[in-house]
Structure formats: C-alpha cells, structure tokens
Motif scaffolding. Structure first.
Motif, PDB file in Angstrom:
ATOM      1  N   UNK A 115       0.843  -1.197   0.000  1.00 13.23           N
ATOM      2  CA  UNK A 115       0.000   0.000   0.000  1.00 13.23           C
ATOM      3  C   UNK A 115       0.876   1.244   0.000  1.00 13.23           C
ATOM      4  N   UNK A 116       0.396   2.301  -0.650  1.00 13.72           N
ATOM      5  CA  UNK A 116       1.099   3.574  -0.621  1.00 13.72           C
ATOM      6  C   UNK A 116       0.132   4.679  -0.281  1.00 13.72           C
ATOM      7  N   UNK A 117       0.656   5.744   0.326  1.00 16.24           N
ATOM      8  CA  UNK A 117      -0.126   6.954   0.605  1.00 16.24           C
ATOM      9  C   UNK A 117       0.380   8.051  -0.307  1.00 16.24           C
ATOM     10  N   UNK A 118      -0.532   8.754  -0.945  1.00 17.73           N
ATOM     11  CA  UNK A 118      -0.159   9.847  -1.836  1.00 17.73           C
ATOM     12  C   UNK A 118      -0.344  11.176  -1.116  1.00 17.73           C
ATOM     13  N   UNK A 140      -6.917   5.822   6.088  1.00 17.99           N
ATOM     14  CA  UNK A 140      -7.277   7.172   6.535  1.00 17.99           C
ATOM     15  C   UNK A 140      -6.160   7.786   7.372  1.00 17.99           C
ATOM     16  N   UNK A 141      -5.563   6.985   8.238  1.00 14.12           N
ATOM     17  CA  UNK A 141      -4.454   7.487   9.048  1.00 14.12           C
ATOM     18  C   UNK A 141      -3.276   7.887   8.169  1.00 14.12           C
ATOM     19  N   UNK A 142      -2.984   7.075   7.171  1.00 21.28           N
ATOM     20  CA  UNK A 142      -1.852   7.368   6.290  1.00 21.28           C
ATOM     21  C   UNK A 142      -2.047   8.690   5.561  1.00 21.28           C
ATOM     22  N   UNK A 197       0.232  12.050   5.996  1.00 20.86           N
ATOM     23  CA  UNK A 197       1.000  12.530   4.855  1.00 20.86           C
ATOM     24  C   UNK A 197       1.002  14.054   4.762  1.00 20.86           C
ATOM     25  N   UNK A 198      -0.054  14.702   5.242  1.00 22.93           N
ATOM     26  CA  UNK A 198      -0.077  16.171   5.172  1.00 22.93           C
ATOM     27  C   UNK A 198      -0.080  16.803   6.560  1.00 22.93           C
ATOM     28  N   UNK A 199      -1.149  16.566   7.349  1.00 23.03           N
ATOM     29  CA  UNK A 199      -1.224  17.184   8.676  1.00 23.03           C
ATOM     30  C   UNK A 199      -0.102  16.692   9.580  1.00 23.03           C
ATOM     31  N   UNK A 200       0.191  15.394   9.494  1.00 24.76           N
ATOM     32  CA  UNK A 200       1.263  14.846  10.314  1.00 24.76           C
ATOM     33  C   UNK A 200       2.623  15.385   9.921  1.00 24.76           C
ATOM     34  N   UNK A 201       2.873  15.441   8.615  1.00 29.59           N
ATOM     35  CA  UNK A 201       4.138  15.990   8.141  1.00 29.59           C
ATOM     36  C   UNK A 201       4.293  17.443   8.565  1.00 29.59           C
ATOM     37  N   UNK A 202       3.208  18.204   8.488  1.00 27.35           N
ATOM     38  CA  UNK A 202       3.251  19.598   8.939  1.00 27.35           C
ATOM     39  C   UNK A 202       3.627  19.677  10.412  1.00 27.35           C
ATOM     40  N   UNK A 203       2.925  18.922  11.256  1.00 28.37           N
ATOM     41  CA  UNK A 203       3.204  18.961  12.697  1.00 28.37           C
ATOM     42  C   UNK A 203       4.644  18.546  12.991  1.00 28.37           C
ATOM     43  N   UNK A 204       5.121  17.510  12.308  1.00 29.43           N
ATOM     44  CA  UNK A 204       6.488  17.021  12.526  1.00 29.43           C
ATOM     45  C   UNK A 204       7.504  18.106  12.210  1.00 29.43           C
ATOM     46  N   UNK A 205       7.352  18.780  11.077  1.00 32.58           N
ATOM     47  CA  UNK A 205       8.315  19.819  10.700  1.00 32.58           C
ATOM     48  C   UNK A 205       8.195  21.071  11.572  1.00 32.58           C
TER      49      UNK A 205
END
Length: 216
Positions: free
Chosen positions: A2-5, A37-39, A43-51
C-alpha cells in the motif's frame, strides 16, 4: 504494497465533482498497522506537525511548548508528538471546555481558554509562572504568543492569518525568533516528507500516535 499519496490540492468542479490532485513523486509506502485514513492524514497534517517541531522549532527535551488550536487536525498531532519528543510541559489552547478536555486527553498537561483577553497571562500561569520556550501559531495569536515567549524562545507560524503589526524590536529585545512554515514548500523536497512520514508511521504502528483521534 500500500502507498499513501501526498495530496497537493482538492477542488470542487462544476456539478459538485471533487477532484483530488496528487503530487506525483510523493507516493509513500504505508507501514503495517496504519490504516488508509491514518496514512492520508499523516502525509499532510502529520508531516506539517512534525516539521513544525523538528525542522522549525528544534524542540528540545524538557522545553515547554504551546499548541494553539490544539484539536485541529495538525494541532492534535502536534500535541501528541510534543509528548513523544519529551517536551517538558505541553500547553494547549481551545475555545471551549470540550476542546480543552480533548486536548488534555491527547496528551497536553494543561489546556487554557483561547480567548485573546488575558491569553498571554494564562499561558505563563499554565507554565508555572514562567514564560514558554516554543509556540505553534496557526494564526491570530501572534502578539499574545510573543508576550508569553521566553528569551531564546521560538514561535512557528504556519497559517495565513498572521498579525503583521508585531514589531521586530519585540524580537530583538528578547532574543526571540518567529519562524514561518508552509507545507507546500516540502513538496519540492520529497526527502523532507519521507523523513517525517517514516517516524510518523512508526509511532502510529506502535500505538503512540492517534492521527484520527476523534474523542469529544
């Protein structure tokens, strides 16, 4: 596999048809234990929070952090990541008691009313009377955040609605920094997204991060 885009844009065309535009190079393998759904959320909200925490604020263990709008998609993940990254005190803001209770269930040590009247004082009080080290500001609270910020503290602004009236002298006098972040800039640097998502998927698989936390 599986991949997340990573979604670059969602638009509604004539007739109400929703079109999802995907950044072509950014298809990421999804770890076992992470739902679709988690992925997509990571991919967007999580990446934002991480950075916001890693790249911009350079959050260090035991530093205090304020997460404004802590029950938004990005804010909820940021609260959990701050706890995972060993922040000293995680302070959330919310506009209602229900939102503040939810922020504490997500991992905040304390949550305060986001009403701008007296906000800076409430943030300092929530940090045991001390100014805070890091603030994540999606917009609209820059002056209050600056008033609550300790010397060498950092505010990371990641929303469009920012207070441009804040004077640079307020930063110079306090040896403080305001840092901007836009997710779109990471789309040109796939490695930045890959690094973030790798850790985010790992935390989610281990049960230490709930990207879709929806408890009320």
């Amino acid at each position: 596999m599986r991949t997340a885009a990573v979604v670059d844009e969602i638009r509604v065309e004539e007739g109400g048809r929703r079109v999802v535009v995907v950044a072509g190079r950014l298809h990421l393998p999804v770890s076992a234990g992470v739902t679709d759904d988690e992925a997509l959320t990571l991919a967007r909200a999580g990446t934002t929070a991480w950075h916001l925490l890693r790249t911009c604020a350079h959050l260090r263990p035991d530093e205090s952090i304020v997460v404004h709008d802590a029950t938004s998609e990005t804010g909820a993940i940021a609260v959990q990541l701050a706890r995972s990254f060993a922040a000293g005190r995680v302070i959330a803001t919310g506009s209602s008691q229900a939102r503040r209770r939810r922020a504490c269930r997500l991992g905040a040590d304390v949550a305060v009313d986001s009403d701008p009247d007296g906000l800076a004082d409430r943030l300092i009080e929530a940090n045991d009377g001390k100014q805070v080290d890091v603030v994540l500001d999606p917009g609209g609270t820059l002056k209050d955040s600056l008033d609550a910020l300790a010397p060498f503290g950092r505010i990371v602004c990641y929303g469009a609605d920012q207070d441009e009236s804040v004077m640079l002298t307020g930063l110079l006098r306090g040896s403080r920094a305001i840092i901007g972040f836009r997710f779109e800039h990471t789309l040109e640097r796939p490695d930045m997204i890959a690094r973030a998502v790798s850790e985010l998927f790992g935390l989610t698989s281990a049960g230490r991060l709930r990207p879709m936390a929806d408890d009320q």
